[in-house]
Design a protein around this motif. Structure first.
Motif, PDB file in Angstrom:
ATOM      1  N   GLY A 315       0.785  -1.231   0.000  1.00  8.94           N
ATOM      2  CA  GLY A 315       0.000   0.000   0.000  1.00  8.94           C
ATOM      3  C   GLY A 315       0.807   1.266   0.000  1.00  8.94           C
ATOM      4  N   ARG A 316       2.146   1.165  -0.215  1.00  6.89           N
ATOM      5  CA  ARG A 316       2.935   2.395  -0.294  1.00  6.89           C
ATOM      6  C   ARG A 316       2.551   3.162  -1.553  1.00  6.89           C
ATOM      7  NH1 ARG A 316       7.290   5.065  -2.476  1.00  6.89           N
ATOM      8  NH2 ARG A 316       8.839   5.970  -1.035  1.00  6.89           N
ATOM      9  N   PRO A 317       2.305   4.470  -1.430  1.00  7.23           N
ATOM     10  CA  PRO A 317       2.044   5.263  -2.641  1.00  7.23           C
ATOM     11  C   PRO A 317       3.210   5.178  -3.617  1.00  7.23           C
ATOM     12  CG  PRO A 317       1.457   6.503  -0.663  1.00  7.23           C
ATOM     13  CD  PRO A 317       2.174   5.267  -0.193  1.00  7.23           C
ATOM     14  N   ASP A 318       2.913   5.293  -4.900  1.00  8.93           N
ATOM     15  CA  ASP A 318       3.965   5.260  -5.919  1.00  8.93           C
ATOM     16  C   ASP A 318       4.951   6.407  -5.753  1.00  8.93           C
ATOM     17  OD1 ASP A 318       2.829   3.015  -7.081  1.00  8.93           O
ATOM     18  OD2 ASP A 318       1.576   4.193  -8.429  1.00  8.93           O
ATOM     19  N   LEU A 319       4.458   7.512  -5.221  1.00 12.05           N
ATOM     20  CA  LEU A 319       5.321   8.677  -5.005  1.00 12.05           C
ATOM     21  C   LEU A 319       5.034   9.234  -3.618  1.00 12.05           C
ATOM     22  CD1 LEU A 319       7.376  10.710  -6.266  1.00 12.05           C
ATOM     23  CD2 LEU A 319       5.391  12.079  -6.954  1.00 12.05           C
ATOM     24  N   VAL A 320       6.079   9.364  -2.792  1.00  9.41           N
ATOM     25  CA  VAL A 320       5.950   9.929  -1.453  1.00  9.41           C
ATOM     26  C   VAL A 320       6.812  11.183  -1.389  1.00  9.41           C
ATOM     27  CG1 VAL A 320       6.289   9.581   1.018  1.00  9.41           C
ATOM     28  CG2 VAL A 320       5.539   7.664  -0.422  1.00  9.41           C
ATOM     29  N   VAL A 321       6.158  12.311  -1.085  1.00  9.93           N
ATOM     30  CA  VAL A 321       6.825  13.605  -1.062  1.00  9.93           C
ATOM     31  C   VAL A 321       6.767  14.162   0.358  1.00  9.93           C
ATOM     32  CG1 VAL A 321       6.899  15.938  -2.023  1.00  9.93           C
ATOM     33  CG2 VAL A 321       6.077  14.022  -3.430  1.00  9.93           C
ATOM     34  N   GLY A 322       7.942  14.423   0.925  1.00 12.16           N
ATOM     35  CA  GLY A 322       8.011  15.033   2.244  1.00 12.16           C
ATOM     36  C   GLY A 322       8.403  16.489   2.160  1.00 12.16           C
ATOM     37  N   PHE A 323       8.224  17.204   3.265  1.00 13.25           N
ATOM     38  CA  PHE A 323       8.628  18.603   3.351  1.00 13.25           C
ATOM     39  C   PHE A 323       9.594  18.752   4.516  1.00 13.25           C
ATOM     40  CE2 PHE A 323       5.378  19.150   0.371  1.00 13.25           C
ATOM     41  CZ  PHE A 323       5.321  20.472  -0.069  1.00 13.25           C
ATOM     42  N   ALA A 324      10.577  19.633   4.343  1.00 14.20           N
ATOM     43  CA  ALA A 324      11.556  19.877   5.398  1.00 14.20           C
ATOM     44  C   ALA A 324      11.697  21.375   5.622  1.00 14.20           C
ATOM     45  CB  ALA A 324      12.909  19.271   5.022  1.00 14.20           C
ATOM     46  N   GLN A 383       2.090  29.351  -6.791  1.00 16.78           N
ATOM     47  CA  GLN A 383       2.967  29.015  -7.918  1.00 16.78           C
ATOM     48  C   GLN A 383       3.847  27.819  -7.600  1.00 16.78           C
ATOM     49  OE1 GLN A 383       4.342  33.258  -8.056  1.00 16.78           O
ATOM     50  NE2 GLN A 383       4.245  32.931 -10.267  1.00 16.78           N
ATOM     51  N   VAL A 384       4.368  27.772  -6.367  1.00 16.73           N
ATOM     52  CA  VAL A 384       5.155  26.607  -5.949  1.00 16.73           C
ATOM     53  C   VAL A 384       4.311  25.341  -6.067  1.00 16.73           C
ATOM     54  CG1 VAL A 384       6.287  25.483  -3.989  1.00 16.73           C
ATOM     55  CG2 VAL A 384       6.681  27.916  -4.424  1.00 16.73           C
ATOM     56  N   ALA A 385       3.074  25.438  -5.594  1.00 17.77           N
ATOM     57  CA  ALA A 385       2.185  24.275  -5.622  1.00 17.77           C
ATOM     58  C   ALA A 385       1.894  23.835  -7.055  1.00 17.77           C
ATOM     59  CB  ALA A 385       0.889  24.610  -4.893  1.00 17.77           C
ATOM     60  N   GLN A 386       1.638  24.788  -7.928  1.00 16.47           N
ATOM     61  CA  GLN A 386       1.332  24.446  -9.318  1.00 16.47           C
ATOM     62  C   GLN A 386       2.517  23.779  -9.997  1.00 16.47           C
ATOM     63  OE1 GLN A 386       0.074  28.245 -10.822  1.00 16.47           O
ATOM     64  NE2 GLN A 386      -1.733  28.281  -9.501  1.00 16.47           N
ATOM     65  N   GLN A 387       3.724  24.298  -9.731  1.00 12.82           N
ATOM     66  CA  GLN A 387       4.919  23.729 -10.339  1.00 12.82           C
ATOM     67  C   GLN A 387       5.179  22.322  -9.801  1.00 12.82           C
ATOM     68  OE1 GLN A 387       8.031  26.606 -10.954  1.00 12.82           O
ATOM     69  NE2 GLN A 387       9.648  25.070 -10.727  1.00 12.82           N
ATOM     70  N   LEU A 388       4.981  22.150  -8.495  1.00 14.77           N
ATOM     71  CA  LEU A 388       5.205  20.835  -7.895  1.00 14.77           C
ATOM     72  C   LEU A 388       4.133  19.850  -8.349  1.00 14.77           C
ATOM     73  CD1 LEU A 388       6.847  19.052  -6.025  1.00 14.77           C
ATOM     74  CD2 LEU A 388       5.504  19.930  -4.095  1.00 14.77           C
ATOM     75  N   ALA A 389       2.893  20.310  -8.481  1.00 10.56           N
ATOM     76  CA  ALA A 389       1.809  19.436  -8.954  1.00 10.56           C
ATOM     77  C   ALA A 389       2.093  18.929 -10.365  1.00 10.56           C
ATOM     78  CB  ALA A 389       0.482  20.173  -8.898  1.00 10.56           C
ATOM     79  N   GLN A 390       2.643  19.793 -11.212  1.00 15.09           N
ATOM     80  CA  GLN A 390       3.007  19.371 -12.567  1.00 15.09           C
ATOM     81  C   GLN A 390       4.091  18.299 -12.520  1.00 15.09           C
ATOM     82  OE1 GLN A 390       1.672  20.013 -15.432  1.00 15.09           O
ATOM     83  NE2 GLN A 390       0.340  21.756 -15.033  1.00 15.09           N
ATOM     84  N   ARG A 391       5.059  18.456 -11.625  1.00 13.17           N
ATOM     85  CA  ARG A 391       6.125  17.442 -11.498  1.00 13.17           C
ATOM     86  C   ARG A 391       5.537  16.115 -11.023  1.00 13.17           C
ATOM     87  NH1 ARG A 391      11.474  19.104 -11.077  1.00 13.17           N
ATOM     88  NH2 ARG A 391      11.757  20.949 -12.400  1.00 13.17           N
ATOM     89  N   ILE A 392       4.597  16.183 -10.082  1.00 18.11           N
ATOM     90  CA  ILE A 392       3.952  14.979  -9.590  1.00 18.11           C
ATOM     91  C   ILE A 392       3.196  14.281 -10.712  1.00 18.11           C
ATOM     92  CG2 ILE A 392       2.123  14.129  -8.049  1.00 18.11           C
ATOM     93  CD1 ILE A 392       3.049  16.304  -6.036  1.00 18.11           C
ATOM     94  N   ALA A 393       2.491  15.068 -11.534  1.00 13.48           N
ATOM     95  CA  ALA A 393       1.747  14.503 -12.653  1.00 13.48           C
ATOM     96  C   ALA A 393       2.689  13.805 -13.624  1.00 13.48           C
ATOM     97  CB  ALA A 393       0.965  15.614 -13.361  1.00 13.48           C
ATOM     98  N   GLN A 394       3.826  14.421 -13.902  1.00 11.70           N
ATOM     99  CA  GLN A 394       4.809  13.808 -14.794  1.00 11.70           C
ATOM    100  C   GLN A 394       5.318  12.495 -14.235  1.00 11.70           C
ATOM    101  OE1 GLN A 394       7.829  16.787 -15.444  1.00 11.70           O
ATOM    102  NE2 GLN A 394       6.383  18.261 -16.296  1.00 11.70           N
ATOM    103  N   ALA A 395       5.576  12.480 -12.918  1.00  9.87           N
ATOM    104  CA  ALA A 395       6.111  11.272 -12.288  1.00  9.87           C
ATOM    105  C   ALA A 395       5.095  10.134 -12.281  1.00  9.87           C
ATOM    106  CB  ALA A 395       6.559  11.590 -10.866  1.00  9.87           C
ATOM    107  N   LEU A 396       3.811  10.452 -12.106  1.00  4.77           N
ATOM    108  CA  LEU A 396       2.789   9.424 -11.999  1.00  4.77           C
ATOM    109  C   LEU A 396       2.304   8.922 -13.341  1.00  4.77           C
ATOM    110  CD1 LEU A 396       0.548  10.721  -9.062  1.00  4.77           C
ATOM    111  CD2 LEU A 396       2.325   8.981  -8.976  1.00  4.77           C
ATOM    112  N   THR A 397       2.533   9.699 -14.396  1.00  2.08           N
ATOM    113  CA  THR A 397       1.996   9.328 -15.710  1.00  2.08           C
ATOM    114  C   THR A 397       3.074   8.939 -16.708  1.00  2.08           C
ATOM    115  OG1 THR A 397       1.965  11.666 -16.387  1.00  2.08           O
ATOM    116  CG2 THR A 397      -0.046  10.767 -15.403  1.00  2.08           C
ATOM    117  N   SER A 398       4.324   9.045 -16.316  1.00  2.00           N
ATOM    118  CA  SER A 398       5.415   8.716 -17.260  1.00  2.00           C
ATOM    119  C   SER A 398       5.658   7.207 -17.302  1.00  2.00           C
ATOM    120  CB  SER A 398       6.694   9.436 -16.858  1.00  2.00           C
ATOM    121  OG  SER A 398       7.100   9.047 -15.549  1.00  2.00           O
TER     122      SER A 398
END
Length: 398
Positions: A315-324, A383-398
């Motif tokens: 059940g681990r998500p395909d992509l796990v993103v943390g914040f520091a 803007q940070v969120a939009q840019q990061l969301a696009q990266r997430i979309a690329q990672a999940l759909t590539s």
């Protein structure tokens, strides 16, 4: 955003039906084509003429209307839309949907459709809380029906509680999300946000200065790309976005439990500023000054949500993103944190007081992955969120 999208709007009988007129107008403003269906009970609150005038289309009312059946049969009507919206969805209508009844036009359309269905409930609080209604809701969810609302508040009957029709803005936002053609359509993404509050006594707690703004912006950006977003938030000062599933928590332990309940997901974005410690001996009464000196607090470590999810075998998500959030040596500490936690990416930022980032409207982040660190320029949190969301979309759909 809904250009040429076809929406079949079924209007149930209830005082909240008057809001469907505004809903029709707002959907048309977004470019949608609205085909209205008015139940017999709905006609007690709205006239067919008013609905037809706003929709700019004939109102469908009768299952056995020979003219309507000749021009467009009810089976074709049920399948010609991109989305079927039931607003208001009364207890009676939802009971028919759950049991598969088809004794009028609305229930027949709902049984015959192969189009996604979204219910927007509105009813008396006791009807909403009744065991039969709750059983029907669970059945409908299992059948794939999505829900928007209900909200909590005062009602026309004079009672207060859950059962109010969701606001028109919320309904429109949810419809846009359902009909989005974005790259994250069909993906389920978990987002945590805000601070946690760890009680010391009934009036005091340990917290931090996180406003929840970046997490809320992430949820909006992912929603706008078509994702189904589960938004788990601590007591943030920023309101949660519309069009997402909101789970409100207070403590780190509650957030950990909510994350477990939200899994599985395609991705997890852990933007919450979770307290590292909790007070083990928290008092159930307000602590008073005492001649015996200062109170002694005993601490224990809180669950490490990011690390635990990153190391799930099943059940681990395909992509796990943390914040520091760091105050010095940002890249060094954040890189070490990514390896220690086992997540795929870390979004790091400098939250030292001079930056004004903690609780502010802007952010300057470094995206750290297995290929190294990528520094982004300072920009608005949206803007940070939009840019990061696009990266997430690329990672999940590539």
């Amino acid at each position: 955003m809904l250009a040429d999208k076809r929406i079949l709007l079924i209007i149930g009988g209830g005082i909240a039906a008057y809001k469907s007129l505004e809903l029709i107008r707002r959907l048309q403003d977004q470019g949608a084509l609205v085909t209205p269906v008015l139940t017999r009970a709905g006609e007690q609150f709205l006239t067919p003429l008013s609905v037809s005038a706003l929709a700019g289309a004939a109102v469908h009312r009768d299952l056995f209307d020979l003219t309507t059946e000749a021009e467009m049969g009810h089976i074709q009507l049920s399948r010609s839309a991109d989305l079927v919206v039931v607003a208001p969805a009364t207890a009676d209508l939802m009971a028919k949907m759950a049991q598969g009844l088809a004794n009028d036009l609305a229930s027949t359309l709902l049984l015959a459709t192969d189009t996604p269905v979204m219910a927007v409930p509105a009813m008396n609080v006791r009807m909403w809380e009744h065991a039969a209604t709750q059983r029907n809701i669970e059945t409908l969810k299992a059948d794939g029906v999505s829900f928007c609302g209900p909200n909590e508040g005062s009602m026309a009957c004079g009672e207060f509680g859950p059962g109010r029709l969701a606001e028109v803005d919320e309904i429109v936002t949810e419809i846009i999300a359902k009909l989005s053609d974005g790259p994250l359509q069909g993906k389920r993404i978990l987002v945590t946000s805000g601070p946690t509050h760890e009680p010391i006594d009934p009036v005091r707690y340990i917290a931090n200065r996180s406003s929840g703004a970046q997490g809320a912006a992430m949820a909006r950006a992912l929603r706008d790309l078509g994702a189904e977003v589960v938004f788990i938030t601590g007591p943030a000062s920023v309101c949660p976005p519309e069009g997402v599933t909101v789970v409100a928590v207070e403590t780190a332990e509650q957030m950990s439990e909510a994350v477990d309940s939200a899994l599985p997901a395609d991705a997890g974005v852990f933007a919450a500023a979770v307290s590292d410690w909790r007070v083990v001996n928290a008092s159930d009464q307000k602590l008073k000054k005492s001649k015996d000196g200062l109170p002694v607090m005993e601490f224990a470590e809180n669950p490490d949500i990011l690390k635990r999810v990153s190391h799930l075998e099943k059940g681990r998500p395909d992509l796990v993103v943390g914040f520091a959030a760091e105050t010095n040596d940002v890249i060094e500490y954040a890189t070490a944190k990514r390896l220690r936690k086992g997540c795929d990416w870390i979004v790091a930022n400098d939250v030292s007081p001079a930056t004004g980032i903690m609780g502010g409207s802007e952010n300057a982040v470094v995206l750290i992955g297995e290929n190294g660190a990528e520094e982004w320029p300072r920009m608005g949190k949206d803007q940070v969120a939009q840019q990061l969301a696009q990266r997430i979309a690329q990672a999940l759909t590539s």
